[in-house]
Design an enzyme around this catalytic site. Structure first.
Site, PDB file in Angstrom:
ATOM      1  N   TYR A 181       0.824  -1.214   0.000  1.00 52.05           N
ATOM      2  CA  TYR A 181       0.000   0.000   0.000  1.00 52.05           C
ATOM      3  C   TYR A 181       0.859   1.265   0.000  1.00 52.05           C
ATOM      4  CZ  TYR A 181      -4.144  -2.769   0.089  1.00 52.05           C
ATOM      5  OH  TYR A 181      -5.134  -3.651  -0.285  1.00 52.05           O
TER       6      TYR A 181
ATOM      7  N   ASP B 254      -7.965   5.962  -5.211  1.00 53.84           N
ATOM      8  CA  ASP B 254      -7.182   7.155  -5.572  1.00 53.84           C
ATOM      9  C   ASP B 254      -8.044   8.398  -5.351  1.00 53.84           C
ATOM     10  OD1 ASP B 254      -8.650   7.967  -7.999  1.00 53.84           O
ATOM     11  OD2 ASP B 254      -7.817   6.178  -8.940  1.00 53.84           O
TER      12      ASP B 254
ATOM     13  N   HIS C 226     -14.718   1.950  -0.990  1.00 56.48           N
ATOM     14  CA  HIS C 226     -13.613   1.048  -0.640  1.00 56.48           C
ATOM     15  C   HIS C 226     -12.465   1.776   0.065  1.00 56.48           C
ATOM     16  CE1 HIS C 226     -14.922  -2.151  -3.878  1.00 56.48           C
ATOM     17  NE2 HIS C 226     -15.663  -2.176  -2.788  1.00 56.48           N
TER      18      HIS C 226
ATOM     19  N   CYS D 110       0.167   7.501  15.490  1.00 57.27           N
ATOM     20  CA  CYS D 110      -1.087   8.154  15.082  1.00 57.27           C
ATOM     21  C   CYS D 110      -1.038   9.613  15.529  1.00 57.27           C
ATOM     22  CB  CYS D 110      -2.255   7.437  15.747  1.00 57.27           C
ATOM     23  SG  CYS D 110      -3.816   8.337  15.669  1.00 57.27           S
TER      24      CYS D 110
ATOM     25  N   GLY E  19     -16.275   1.858 -16.056  1.00 55.38           N
ATOM     26  CA  GLY E  19     -14.935   1.292 -15.860  1.00 55.38           C
ATOM     27  C   GLY E  19     -14.818   0.316 -14.711  1.00 55.38           C
ATOM     28  N   THR E  20     -15.819  -0.548 -14.579  1.00 55.13           N
ATOM     29  CA  THR E  20     -15.723  -1.576 -13.531  1.00 55.13           C
ATOM     30  C   THR E  20     -16.122  -2.922 -14.116  1.00 55.13           C
ATOM     31  OG1 THR E  20     -16.532  -2.293 -11.350  1.00 55.13           O
ATOM     32  CG2 THR E  20     -17.985  -0.854 -12.604  1.00 55.13           C
TER      33      THR E  20
ATOM     34  N   ALA F 172     -12.601   5.229 -21.395  1.00 55.42           N
ATOM     35  CA  ALA F 172     -13.394   6.180 -20.604  1.00 55.42           C
ATOM     36  C   ALA F 172     -13.222   7.615 -21.082  1.00 55.42           C
ATOM     37  CB  ALA F 172     -12.999   6.059 -19.126  1.00 55.42           C
TER      38      ALA F 172
HETATM   39  P1  OAD Z   1     -11.255  -4.252 -12.435  1.00 49.78           P
HETATM   40  O1  OAD Z   1      -9.795  -4.278 -12.704  1.00 49.78           O
HETATM   41  O2  OAD Z   1     -11.894  -5.507 -11.962  1.00 49.78           O
HETATM   42  O3  OAD Z   1     -12.016  -3.826 -13.760  1.00 49.78           O
HETATM   43  C1  OAD Z   1     -11.663  -2.693 -14.497  1.00 49.78           C
HETATM   44  C2  OAD Z   1     -12.627  -2.549 -15.662  1.00 49.78           C
HETATM   45  O4  OAD Z   1     -12.266  -1.369 -16.364  1.00 49.78           O
HETATM   46  C3  OAD Z   1     -12.592  -3.705 -16.665  1.00 49.78           C
HETATM   47  O5  OAD Z   1     -13.923  -4.100 -16.999  1.00 49.78           O
HETATM   48  C4  OAD Z   1     -11.884  -3.102 -17.894  1.00 49.78           C
HETATM   49  O6  OAD Z   1     -12.384  -3.604 -19.111  1.00 49.78           O
HETATM   50  C5  OAD Z   1     -12.258  -1.630 -17.752  1.00 49.78           C
HETATM   51  N1  OAD Z   1     -11.290  -0.708 -18.344  1.00 49.78           N
HETATM   52  C6  OAD Z   1      -9.951  -0.839 -18.474  1.00 49.78           C
HETATM   53  N2  OAD Z   1      -9.416   0.232 -19.067  1.00 49.78           N
HETATM   54  C7  OAD Z   1     -10.440   1.077 -19.343  1.00 49.78           C
HETATM   55  C8  OAD Z   1     -10.540   2.354 -19.959  1.00 49.78           C
HETATM   56  N3  OAD Z   1      -9.479   3.002 -20.422  1.00 49.78           N
HETATM   57  N4  OAD Z   1     -11.769   2.917 -20.069  1.00 49.78           N
HETATM   58  C9  OAD Z   1     -12.880   2.276 -19.600  1.00 49.78           C
HETATM   59  N5  OAD Z   1     -12.847   1.072 -19.016  1.00 49.78           N
HETATM   60  C10 OAD Z   1     -11.643   0.474 -18.879  1.00 49.78           C
HETATM   61  O7  OAD Z   1     -11.527  -3.038 -11.437  1.00 49.78           O
HETATM   62  P2  OAD Z   1     -12.817  -2.734 -10.551  1.00 49.78           P
HETATM   63  O8  OAD Z   1     -14.056  -3.223 -11.219  1.00 49.78           O
HETATM   64  O9  OAD Z   1     -12.749  -1.321 -10.154  1.00 49.78           O
HETATM   65  O10 OAD Z   1     -11.601  -3.659  -4.384  1.00 49.78           O
HETATM   66  O11 OAD Z   1     -12.519  -3.629  -9.296  1.00 49.78           O
HETATM   67  C11 OAD Z   1     -13.432  -3.617  -8.241  1.00 49.78           C
HETATM   68  C12 OAD Z   1     -12.735  -3.841  -6.951  1.00 49.78           C
HETATM   69  O12 OAD Z   1     -11.927  -5.006  -7.036  1.00 49.78           O
HETATM   70  C13 OAD Z   1     -11.721  -2.778  -6.570  1.00 49.78           C
HETATM   71  O13 OAD Z   1     -12.310  -1.635  -5.986  1.00 49.78           O
HETATM   72  C14 OAD Z   1     -10.854  -3.482  -5.585  1.00 49.78           C
HETATM   73  C15 OAD Z   1     -10.696  -4.793  -6.322  1.00 49.78           C
HETATM   74  O14 OAD Z   1     -10.495  -5.889  -5.577  1.00 49.78           O
HETATM   75  C16 OAD Z   1     -10.978  -3.610  -3.200  1.00 49.78           C
HETATM   76  O15 OAD Z   1      -9.798  -3.405  -3.102  1.00 49.78           O
HETATM   77  C17 OAD Z   1     -11.876  -3.855  -2.032  1.00 49.78           C
END
Ligand code: OAD
Length: 235
Positions: free
Chosen positions: A58, A96, A111, A138, A177-178, A221
């Site tokens: 981290y 971020d 998160h 702290c 973007g998830t 995006a």
């Molecule tokens: P992921 O890495 O699982 O997914 C990222 C998504 O963004 C994918 O569907 C990609 O296709 C898409 N992507 C990549 N580049 C892109 C771009 N330039 N424009 C648009 N889309 C793009 O990330 P998250 O879904 O955010 O949790 O992951 C969810 C959670 O899993 C995170 O918050 C984290 C992780 O474990 C914790 O740490 C609790």
């Protein structure tokens, strides 16, 4: 079919919105979890077993995000936040601070945040840009009991009551973007849809829950988010 006018919007963002700022996503090839097993760095058990490994991981992420800049997608969402006259909430899974640096204010981090340290002795959250590996005290209580204020697997995401209330009242739910791989965020689309909202997905490729969206637009995006915001504000 009667379609409700759009007044209240909930936007869920994930790692894809920050990808073009140079921050690795989690599940892409070479992504964040690729070099580490999730259970080695992102669980309370990992922290208990090997705190140095977790703190170092981290510390590196915290240092890295401070060298990155918001991109056109963060900026478009900040513009929407400023100009949209109705209700709006950006729920981000990202740890971020690029949404804030772009100027968004109606935002919550479900998160947690890289730039906060959480004291497990006194429960205080303190702004934090430096490292934690040396076990600094702290600022509030002086105990060396700080951890990253990031939600790990097996922990409850933050502010779920506010998110549920916003989903209940929204007319449009937008996922950006998830991958739709991590719950409860991955379930928001169905919650919103069951409660009558329209649903839109903006992503590089179909997410796991793609079939639940009324509409999907695929592309980077910086292109699809800027295009959608422009369209929405000029309706
Ligand atoms: P992921 O890495 O699982 O997914 C990222 C998504 O963004 C994918 O569907 C990609 O296709 C898409 N992507 C990549 N580049 C892109 C771009 N330039 N424009 C648009 N889309 C793009 O990330 P998250 O879904 O955010 O949790 O992951 C969810 C959670 O899993 C995170 O918050 C984290 C992780 O474990 C914790 O740490 C609790």
């Amino acid at each position: 079919m009667y379609v409700k006018p759009i007044r209240n919007i909930v936007i869920l963002t994930g790692a894809g919105v920050s990808a073009e700022s140079g921050i690795d996503t989690f599940r892409s090839e070479g992504g964040l979890w690729e070099q580490h097993r999730v259970e080695d760095v992102a669980t309370p058990e990992a922290f208990a077993r090997d705190p140095d490994l977790v703190l170092r991981f981290y510390d590196m992420r915290r240092e890295a995000i401070q060298t990155k800049q918001p991109n056109a997608a963060h900026e478009a969402l900040a513009r929407l936040d400023r100009e949209w006259p109705g209700g709006l909430l950006i729920v981000t899974q990202n740890v971020d601070d690029l949404h804030e640096r772009a100027g968004s204010s109606r935002i919550l981090h479900m998160h947690g945040e890289h730039l906060l340290a959480w004291c497990t002795a006194c429960d205080m959250r303190s702004p934090w840009t430096a490292t934690l590996i040396e076990r600094p005290p702290c600022p509030a209580c002086g105990e060396s009991a700080l951890r990253p204020d990031v939600v790990w697997f097996g922990e409850m995401p933050y502010r779920m009551d506010e998110i549920t209330a916003a989903l209940r009242g929204c007319d449009l739910f937008v996922s950006i973007g998830t991958s739709g791989a991590v719950y409860p965020a991955a379930g928001f689309v169905r919650q919103a849809r069951d409660l009558g909202a329209r649903t839109l997905e903006l992503n590089l490729e179909p997410s796991k829950g793609s079939a639940w969206f009324n509409e999907s637009r695929f592309g980077p995006a910086t292109k699809v988010v800027t295009g959608w915001v422009e369209e929405l504000l000029n309706r």
